[in-house]
Design an enzyme around this catalytic site. Structure first.
Site, PDB file in Angstrom:
ATOM      1  N   GLY A 193      47.180  37.933  46.906  1.00 27.46           N
ATOM      2  CA  GLY A 193      46.868  38.731  45.736  1.00 27.46           C
ATOM      3  C   GLY A 193      45.660  39.626  45.859  1.00 27.46           C
ATOM      4  CB  SER A 194      43.858  40.960  43.079  1.00 27.91           C
ATOM      5  OG  SER A 194      43.086  39.954  42.496  1.00 27.91           O
TER       6      SER A 194
END
Length: 135
Positions: A70-71
């Site tokens: 993810g981020s």
């Protein structure tokens, strides 16, 4: 730089990402893990649906996971957890460290190691006491 990891009479070597030592119960989280979305930012509880560690808190624990997903928000989540006293005592990732998360660990002063010489997600269990020390 090598770091020594010890648990249940076994010893492992890993690469240091962020300097520091810790000794605490483990939370083992096999698979990909995202600090943004898989952890409650107020409590440190793992909230990801389908995660075998769901319901466990990472506050004061050694979090062992396979890799991040993810981020770049993991850095922010780690800092928020640290400010609330809910940060993990240390991080161990089986794969190479995510640089965004490393930045958060540096700022929150959380020991962080990667690429141990064993798959700790398979060899250790949640609740095992894990110690990390710089050699």
């Amino acid at each position: 730089m090598n770091v020594k990891i010890e648990s249940s009479g076994k010893s492992y070597s890993a690469r240091r990402v962020v300097r520091g030592s810790a000794s605490a119960p483990a939370v083992v989280c096999p698979g990909s893990f995202s600090f943004l979305g898989d952890v409650d930012m107020d409590t440190g509880e793992i909230i990801a649906a389908g995660n075998p560690a769901r319901g466990q808190t990472i506050a004061g624990k050694v979090l062992i996971y396979t890799e991040t997903k993810g981020s770049s928000g993991g850095c922010v989540v780690l800092q928020a957890l640290a400010k609330k006293g809910k940060a993990p005592a240390a991080l161990i990732t089986i794969k190479p460290a995510d640089y965004n998360l490393a930045e958060g660990a540096i700022l929150a002063r959380i020991p962080f190691v990667c690429e141990p010489d064993g798959d700790l997600t398979a060899e250790l269990a949640t609740g095992d006491i894990v110690s990390i020390s710089d050699d």
